[in-house]
Every structure is written in C-alpha cells, then in structure tokens.
Design an enzyme around this catalytic site. Structure first.
Site, short mmCIF file in Angstrom:
data_model
loop_
_atom_site.label_atom_id
_atom_site.label_comp_id
_atom_site.label_asym_id
_atom_site.label_seq_id
_atom_site.Cartn_x
_atom_site.Cartn_y
_atom_site.Cartn_z
N CYS A 49 18.02 -13.73 38.98
CA CYS A 49 19.02 -13.46 40.12
C CYS A 49 19.17 -11.98 40.44
O CYS A 49 19.18 -11.17 39.76
CB CYS A 49 20.60 -13.89 39.50
N CYS A 51 21.44 -10.56 42.05
CA CYS A 51 22.88 -10.22 42.68
C CYS A 51 23.34 -9.12 41.92
O CYS A 51 22.71 -8.71 40.72
CB CYS A 51 23.85 -11.42 42.56
N CYS A 54 25.09 -9.86 37.82
CA CYS A 54 24.35 -10.25 36.35
C CYS A 54 23.68 -9.14 35.96
O CYS A 54 22.98 -8.24 36.55
CB CYS A 54 23.44 -11.32 37.07
N1 LIG Z 1 25.43 -10.45 47.42
C1 LIG Z 1 26.35 -10.63 46.06
C2 LIG Z 1 26.19 -12.03 45.45
C3 LIG Z 1 27.08 -12.03 44.46
C4 LIG Z 1 27.23 -13.66 43.70
O1 LIG Z 1 27.69 -14.34 44.38
N2 LIG Z 1 26.45 -14.05 42.66
C5 LIG Z 1 26.49 -15.37 42.26
C6 LIG Z 1 25.42 -15.78 41.55
S1 LIG Z 1 25.28 -15.14 39.65
C7 LIG Z 1 24.41 -15.94 38.84
O2 LIG Z 1 23.52 -17.03 39.61
C8 LIG Z 1 27.77 -16.02 41.80
O3 LIG Z 1 28.25 -16.94 41.53
N3 LIG Z 1 28.81 -14.91 41.40
C9 LIG Z 1 30.14 -15.18 40.79
C10 LIG Z 1 30.51 -14.05 40.14
O4 LIG Z 1 29.65 -13.12 39.63
O5 LIG Z 1 31.62 -14.15 39.63
C11 LIG Z 1 25.92 -9.53 45.28
O6 LIG Z 1 25.08 -9.02 44.96
O7 LIG Z 1 27.16 -9.01 44.22
ZN LIG Z 2 23.87 -13.13 39.69
#
Ligand SMILES: N[C@@H](CCC(=O)N[C@@H](CSCO)C(=O)NCC(=O)O)C(=O)O
Ligand SMILES: [Zn+2]
Ligand SMILES: [Zn+2]
Length: 190
Positions: A49, A51, A54
């Site tokens: 991931c 993002c 994480c």
């Molecule tokens: N562009 C953003 C995306 C963040 C995002 O939506 N992350 C997802 C995936 S995390 C695991 O697969 C998500 O579901 N987030 C919810 C949360 O983190 O609470 C960025 O990069 O921040």
């Molecule tokens: Zn993530």
C-alpha cells in the site's frame, strides 16, 4: 531515476506463503519490552500500500499490509506502550509510542471492512504468512514526495514481481465496498 526501495520484503522477490499456516506472533521494533500481538490464523488480502497512512519501514515507498478477522488478534505483551496515531482516521492505527511501529489497525465505526484488523506480517519472525497479492494506492506515493517522473518505473517493478498495480484497492475489494454500500442504501437486497 535515483535507486529506490519498494519495501525490504519486495525488493529481491518474495516466497509464496503456506496456505495452512496457523498464525503466529508479531512484535514492534523495540529492543526491550517489545509490544507483541498474536494472530490465531493466517492473514488475508496481503498487499503493498502506497498510501500516506499505512506504516512503512524506514526508506520504503510502500507498506505491506494485510487483514485478519478481529477475533483472531490479541495483544499479548506490553499493550501499555500502544497509542492511536490518528483518532480521526477510519482505521485506528495502534502504534508503539517508543519505536513508532504500527502493530494493528482497527475500525470502530460503520464501514465495509468493520471486523477486520490491519497488520504487517513483516513484524513476525515466522515464515508462512500469505504473500503480497497486489499493489494498492500506487499513485499515493507521490503525495508522500516521490518524484512523479519515476512512477512508471515503480509500476514496472511491481508488475515484474507479479503484483498488479491499482491506484485505489483491487477490483475485488472495490466490488466488496460497493456491494456493502448498495446493501446499506437499499439498491441491493441486504
Ligand atoms: N491518497 C490517500 C489515500 C489514503 C487511503 O484512502 N488509504 C486507504 C487504504 S489503507 C490500506 O489499504 C484507506 O482505506 N484508508 C482509511 C484510513 O487510513 O483510515 C493517502 O495517501 O493518504
Ligand atoms: Zn494504506
Ligand atoms: Zn516499540
């Protein structure tokens, strides 16, 4: 393009997991009194991931994150060191306040993935955890400061490892989210 690390587990290829692996323990990176969690099953939907939320090991562009049913996770040592990194996020990520490692993420609100906890199997010394299945939120690494000129190289490397790349989640998981939403709003029978 300057050299980059996708993730230590991905950079030199990875082995397949053992489908009958029964679970095991994960721990934070503290050399003393590490926080430990115990999983009573293997994980599902393991993925890279990109993002920003994480947890990623130092220097890595991606996190490796998987889910496990909530009843299969327990904190088995040093729970007092855990703090929630962002109380406003859908996924409440419990991190060690000393070393910063995220031990697990839990959802407490109405959400398609309620009942699943998010974990990082690289924090285990055991072998057999499900291998990564795909790469999600790839374009999000740019939000984290990665040079957009290098993003094709990143996608090519991921595909070379057998990981299909997506800029949100995989089609299967996006379909699961859409189905949950349609049932909630009455467009599909519950
Ligand atoms: N562009 C953003 C995306 C963040 C995002 O939506 N992350 C997802 C995936 S995390 C695991 O697969 C998500 O579901 N987030 C919810 C949360 O983190 O609470 C960025 O990069 O921040
Ligand atoms: Zn993530
Ligand atoms: Zn720690």
């Amino acid at each position: 393009m300057a050299p980059f690390s996708l993730h230590p587990t991905l950079d030199n290829g990875f082995a397949k997991g053992d489908p009958s692996f029964p679970g095991g323990t994960l721990h934070c990176l503290c050399s003393q009194n590490p926080v430990e969690i115990t999983l009573s099953s293997n994980v599902l939907h393991n993925h890279a991931c990109g993002c920003s939320k994480c947890w990623k090991p130092k220097g890595a562009l991606f996190s490796l994150v998987a889910v496990v049913p909530r009843p299969n996770l327990s904190v088995t040592a040093n729970e007092d060191k855990l703090i929630v990194v962002d109380e406003t996020a859908a996924i409440l990520r419990f991190a060690c306040k000393e070393c910063g490692t995220h031990l697990y993420g839990r959802i407490e609100k109405e959400h398609p993935f309620y009942g699943l906890d998010f974990v990082h199997t690289e924090l285990s010394d055991q072998k057999g955890w499900q291998e990564p299945q795909f790469a999600a939120f790839v374009s999000s690494i740019i939000e984290g400061g990665f040079d957009p000129a290098g993003i094709d190289e990143v996608r090519t490397k991921l595909k070379g490892l057998g990981l299909e790349t997506y800029d949100s989640l995989s089609p299967g998981l996006m379909d699961a989210i859409a189905t949950w939403t349609a049932k909630k709003n009455g467009k599909l029978p519950a």
